[in-house]
Design a protein around this motif. Structure first.
Motif, PDB file in Angstrom:
ATOM      1  N   LEU A  11     -14.589 -13.906 -11.498  1.00  0.00           N
ATOM      2  CA  LEU A  11     -15.338 -14.068 -10.261  1.00  0.00           C
ATOM      3  C   LEU A  11     -14.758 -13.092  -9.255  1.00  0.00           C
ATOM      4  O   LEU A  11     -13.548 -12.820  -9.266  1.00  0.00           O
ATOM      5  CB  LEU A  11     -15.231 -15.503  -9.742  1.00  0.00           C
ATOM      6  CG  LEU A  11     -15.969 -16.560 -10.555  1.00  0.00           C
ATOM      7  CD1 LEU A  11     -15.648 -17.959 -10.034  1.00  0.00           C
ATOM      8  CD2 LEU A  11     -17.467 -16.319 -10.505  1.00  0.00           C
ATOM      9  N   PRO A  12     -15.581 -12.544  -8.367  1.00  0.00           N
ATOM     10  CA  PRO A  12     -15.065 -11.590  -7.388  1.00  0.00           C
ATOM     11  C   PRO A  12     -14.205 -12.293  -6.332  1.00  0.00           C
ATOM     12  O   PRO A  12     -14.511 -13.400  -5.897  1.00  0.00           O
ATOM     13  CB  PRO A  12     -16.318 -10.981  -6.774  1.00  0.00           C
ATOM     14  CG  PRO A  12     -17.388 -11.990  -7.011  1.00  0.00           C
ATOM     15  CD  PRO A  12     -17.023 -12.719  -8.265  1.00  0.00           C
ATOM     16  N   LEU A  13     -13.129 -11.613  -5.943  1.00  0.00           N
ATOM     17  CA  LEU A  13     -12.279 -12.126  -4.866  1.00  0.00           C
ATOM     18  C   LEU A  13     -12.987 -11.976  -3.523  1.00  0.00           C
ATOM     19  O   LEU A  13     -13.742 -11.021  -3.311  1.00  0.00           O
ATOM     20  CB  LEU A  13     -10.962 -11.356  -4.824  1.00  0.00           C
ATOM     21  CG  LEU A  13     -10.003 -11.630  -5.972  1.00  0.00           C
ATOM     22  CD1 LEU A  13      -8.908 -10.583  -6.002  1.00  0.00           C
ATOM     23  CD2 LEU A  13      -9.405 -13.013  -5.832  1.00  0.00           C
ATOM     24  N   VAL A  14     -12.699 -12.887  -2.621  1.00  0.00           N
ATOM     25  CA  VAL A  14     -13.272 -12.818  -1.278  1.00  0.00           C
ATOM     26  C   VAL A  14     -12.553 -11.733  -0.458  1.00  0.00           C
ATOM     27  O   VAL A  14     -13.181 -11.018   0.309  1.00  0.00           O
ATOM     28  CB  VAL A  14     -13.165 -14.197  -0.571  1.00  0.00           C
ATOM     29  CG1 VAL A  14     -13.595 -14.109   0.876  1.00  0.00           C
ATOM     30  CG2 VAL A  14     -14.003 -15.229  -1.326  1.00  0.00           C
ATOM     31  N   ARG A  15     -11.227 -11.588  -0.647  1.00  0.00           N
ATOM     32  CA  ARG A  15     -10.416 -10.633   0.120  1.00  0.00           C
ATOM     33  C   ARG A  15      -9.554  -9.761  -0.806  1.00  0.00           C
ATOM     34  O   ARG A  15      -8.321  -9.847  -0.767  1.00  0.00           O
ATOM     35  CB  ARG A  15      -9.528 -11.378   1.103  1.00  0.00           C
ATOM     36  CG  ARG A  15     -10.281 -12.068   2.223  1.00  0.00           C
ATOM     37  CD  ARG A  15      -9.366 -12.919   3.093  1.00  0.00           C
ATOM     38  NE  ARG A  15      -8.911 -14.120   2.417  1.00  0.00           N
ATOM     39  CZ  ARG A  15      -9.663 -15.204   2.210  1.00  0.00           C
ATOM     40  NH1 ARG A  15     -10.889 -15.238   2.614  1.00  0.00           N
ATOM     41  NH2 ARG A  15      -9.179 -16.267   1.596  1.00  0.00           N
ATOM     42  N   PRO A  16     -10.170  -8.917  -1.652  1.00  0.00           N
ATOM     43  CA  PRO A  16      -9.366  -8.128  -2.594  1.00  0.00           C
ATOM     44  C   PRO A  16      -8.390  -7.169  -1.904  1.00  0.00           C
ATOM     45  O   PRO A  16      -7.280  -6.964  -2.387  1.00  0.00           O
ATOM     46  CB  PRO A  16     -10.402  -7.377  -3.425  1.00  0.00           C
ATOM     47  CG  PRO A  16     -11.632  -7.361  -2.599  1.00  0.00           C
ATOM     48  CD  PRO A  16     -11.595  -8.621  -1.781  1.00  0.00           C
ATOM     49  N   GLY A  17      -8.781  -6.586  -0.782  1.00  0.00           N
ATOM     50  CA  GLY A  17      -7.895  -5.663  -0.064  1.00  0.00           C
ATOM     51  C   GLY A  17      -6.648  -6.345   0.464  1.00  0.00           C
ATOM     52  O   GLY A  17      -5.543  -5.784   0.416  1.00  0.00           O
ATOM     53  N   GLU A  18      -6.800  -7.562   0.953  1.00  0.00           N
ATOM     54  CA  GLU A  18      -5.646  -8.307   1.468  1.00  0.00           C
ATOM     55  C   GLU A  18      -4.706  -8.698   0.333  1.00  0.00           C
ATOM     56  O   GLU A  18      -3.481  -8.687   0.506  1.00  0.00           O
ATOM     57  CB  GLU A  18      -6.112  -9.543   2.226  1.00  0.00           C
ATOM     58  CG  GLU A  18      -6.809  -9.204   3.534  1.00  0.00           C
ATOM     59  CD  GLU A  18      -7.303 -10.450   4.254  1.00  0.00           C
ATOM     60  OE1 GLU A  18      -6.549 -11.438   4.319  1.00  0.00           O
ATOM     61  OE2 GLU A  18      -8.450 -10.418   4.731  1.00  0.00           O
ATOM     62  N   LEU A  19      -5.263  -9.024  -0.838  1.00  0.00           N
ATOM     63  CA  LEU A  19      -4.404  -9.331  -1.981  1.00  0.00           C
ATOM     64  C   LEU A  19      -3.641  -8.080  -2.402  1.00  0.00           C
ATOM     65  O   LEU A  19      -2.442  -8.144  -2.684  1.00  0.00           O
ATOM     66  CB  LEU A  19      -5.214  -9.874  -3.159  1.00  0.00           C
ATOM     67  CG  LEU A  19      -4.405 -10.158  -4.426  1.00  0.00           C
ATOM     68  CD1 LEU A  19      -3.284 -11.165  -4.165  1.00  0.00           C
ATOM     69  CD2 LEU A  19      -5.298 -10.648  -5.545  1.00  0.00           C
TER      70      LEU A  19
END
Length: 97
Positions: free
Chosen positions: A74-82
């Motif tokens: 499933l796609p992450l909501v905040r991939p950049g923050e992770l």
């Protein structure tokens, strides 16, 4: 962070840090799970009392998170923050593709 046989790991144990990471692992449940042919890039092992493994989440740098119960990513909501969180703890190298 420690390195064993080329693998990097970080222990997250404090309540605030666990809550922060849990928020960064939030996925968009409105999407249908999708499959990726790779094995993933980073595994998050969730442990309970006495070290019992509760689950293993696999992060794909493309922005997806896989948990076997979802039968795909499933796609992450905040991939950049992770990514920023992983960089700040030297789990990933900023020079890696």
């Amino acid at each position: 962070m420690r390195s064993q046989g080329g693998e990097r790991s970080v222990l997250v144990g404090g309540f605030d840090e666990i809550a922060e990471l849990a928020g960064l692992l939030e996925v968009d449940l409105e999407n249908d799970p999708f499959d990726c042919m790779c094995l993933g890039d980073i595994q998050f092992t969730v442990r309970g009392e006495l070290g019992a493994v509760l689950g293993v989440l696999t992060y794909h740098v493309s922005g997806g998170l896989n948990w076997p119960r979802w039968h795909g990513q499933l796609p992450l909501v905040r991939p950049g923050e992770l990514t920023d969180w992983l960089l700040s703890r030297s789990v990933v190298d900023p020079c890696e593709p």
